[in-house]
Write an enzyme that holds these catalytic residues in place. Structure first.
Site, short mmCIF file in Angstrom:
data_model
loop_
_atom_site.label_atom_id
_atom_site.label_comp_id
_atom_site.label_asym_id
_atom_site.label_seq_id
_atom_site.Cartn_x
_atom_site.Cartn_y
_atom_site.Cartn_z
N GLN A 71 0.84 -1.20 0.00
CA GLN A 71 0.00 0.00 0.00
C GLN A 71 0.88 1.26 0.00
O GLN A 71 0.68 2.17 0.81
CB GLN A 71 -0.94 -0.01 1.21
CG GLN A 71 -2.13 -0.93 1.06
CD GLN A 71 -3.11 -0.44 -0.01
OE1 GLN A 71 -3.21 0.76 -0.27
NE2 GLN A 71 -3.82 -1.36 -0.63
N SER A 72 1.83 1.32 -0.90
CA SER A 72 2.77 2.44 -0.93
C SER A 72 2.12 3.74 -1.41
O SER A 72 1.58 3.80 -2.53
CB SER A 72 3.94 2.08 -1.84
OG SER A 72 4.71 3.23 -2.12
N ASN A 73 2.20 4.77 -0.57
CA ASN A 73 1.75 6.10 -0.99
C ASN A 73 2.71 6.69 -2.01
O ASN A 73 2.29 7.39 -2.94
CB ASN A 73 1.70 7.04 0.22
CG ASN A 73 0.73 6.57 1.27
OD1 ASN A 73 -0.46 6.46 1.00
ND2 ASN A 73 1.22 6.29 2.47
#
Ligand code: PLP
Length: 330
Positions: A71-73
């Site tokens: 879930q990398s921003n």
């Protein structure tokens, strides 16, 4: 300090500085809304990407490659940057391809990026970096001229974004005749921290009054320590053409007491901070980064670290992860 550097216009700045409630010890909390930098849902990576993408355009790259947790921003905002600049984007992600994309992955796909799942564990950043290098080489062999960005965009070029961001914040405080004792923010790969310390050192050299900086560490996998952050800050100062201004490892304060069990594993205090922020300011925090970061800021306030001074929490973003599986604390 920054005029000579290549910069893509991607972030909506200056971001707002909002007054929050009085917190522990009587400290006056302010929130710097870097969750509202605009680019693809916002967050701290937009500031870094302005300089990283400026550099990518300078060298004539046609694609961006980067890497991150499932879930990398940072990956989501790189996808948005590529969409804005007309560049193909490839993302190397931890974990396996889910049946249904959620949160940041859903948005990255919507921005047109290609997602490459590695099956790697969330905190195995070394494995992810090797996969990034392999894909970069493969794309280069195919003639795509990729610009490859390490995890979190935490190079000296990326850190320039937070050197500029720190100067922006101090100018904003000075305009309000308010100078906080401390700036607190969530630290992971160390680029935001290095940038802030570079900006702070540059301001000190210019005779300005500056706040202290405390990073709340939420990742131990990378093990970014004090010497690494200081070294990155000094490389950033070199790029700012300030070779005589230096950051000392002793200036790097990372408080790792709020991480809980590990990176990307929700923590009780972090979840509590998410609920507190939602109900006290209408702020959206996430369980991997900003929730734990704010729990550190509030915890330090309770310990009396700030007395009754002004304290700024830099909200680095992360809200799209609320819409991932288990993104909202029960
Ligand atoms: C990446 C990120 C951070 C940490 O920034 P680093 O420069 O990697 O230390 C903090 N908060 C959020 C929401 C992020 O996405």
């Amino acid at each position: 300090m920054f005029e000579h550097l290549d910069r893509a216009s991607l972030a909506t700045t200056p971001t707002a500085l909002e007054r929050g409630p009085i917190v522990g010890g009587g400290a006056r909390l302010w929130v710097k809304r870097d969750d509202l930098t605009g680019l693809g849902g916002g967050g701290n990576k937009a500031r870094k990407l302005e300089f990283l993408c400026g550099d990518a355009q300078r060298v004539g790259a046609r694609a961006l490659v980067t890497v991150g947790a499932a879930q990398s921003n940072h990956c989501r905002m790189t996808a948005a940057a590529g969409a804005r600049l007309g560049m193909e984007v490839h993302l190397i992600l931890a974990g396996d391809e889910p049946e249904t994309a959620t949160g940041n992955q859903l948005l990255s796909s919507l921005f047109g990026a290609q997602l490459h799942f590695t099956g790697a564990a969330e905190s195995h950043w070394g494995e992810l970096e090797i996969a990034r290098e392999a894909l970069t080489n493969q794309l280069a062999d195919g003639g795509l001229e990729p610009y490859s960005i390490p995890i979190g965009g935490s190079t000296a070029i990326g850190a320039l974004g937070y050197a500029a961001g720190f100067v922006e914040l101090v100018d904003q405080c000075a305009d309000r005749l308010m100078m906080p004792s401390t700036v607190v923010f969530t630290s992971s790969s160390g680029g935001t921290h290095a940038g802030m310390l570079a900006g702070r050192a540059a301001l000190i050299a210019a005779g300005r009054v500056v706040p202290d900086v405390i990073g709340i560490g939420v990742a131990k996998g990378v093990n970014i320590g004090r010497p690494d952050v200081a070294e990155l800050a000094n490389e950033t100062l070199d790029l700012m053409q300030l070779p005589d201004v230096r950051v000392d490892p002793a200036d790097v304060e990372v408080d790792i007491r709020w991480i809980g069990d590990d990176y990307a594993v929700p923590a009780e205090a972090g979840d509590e901070a998410i609920r507190w922020a939602a109900t006290n300011g209408g702020w959206l925090l996430d369980r991997t980064y900003s929730g734990k970061g704010l729990s550190g800021a509030l915890g330090l306030a309770d310990e009396g670290r700030f007395g009754n001074s002004d304290v700024v929490f830099v909200h680095t973003g992360g809200w799209p992860a609320l819409f991932a599986a288990d993104g909202v604390p029960a």
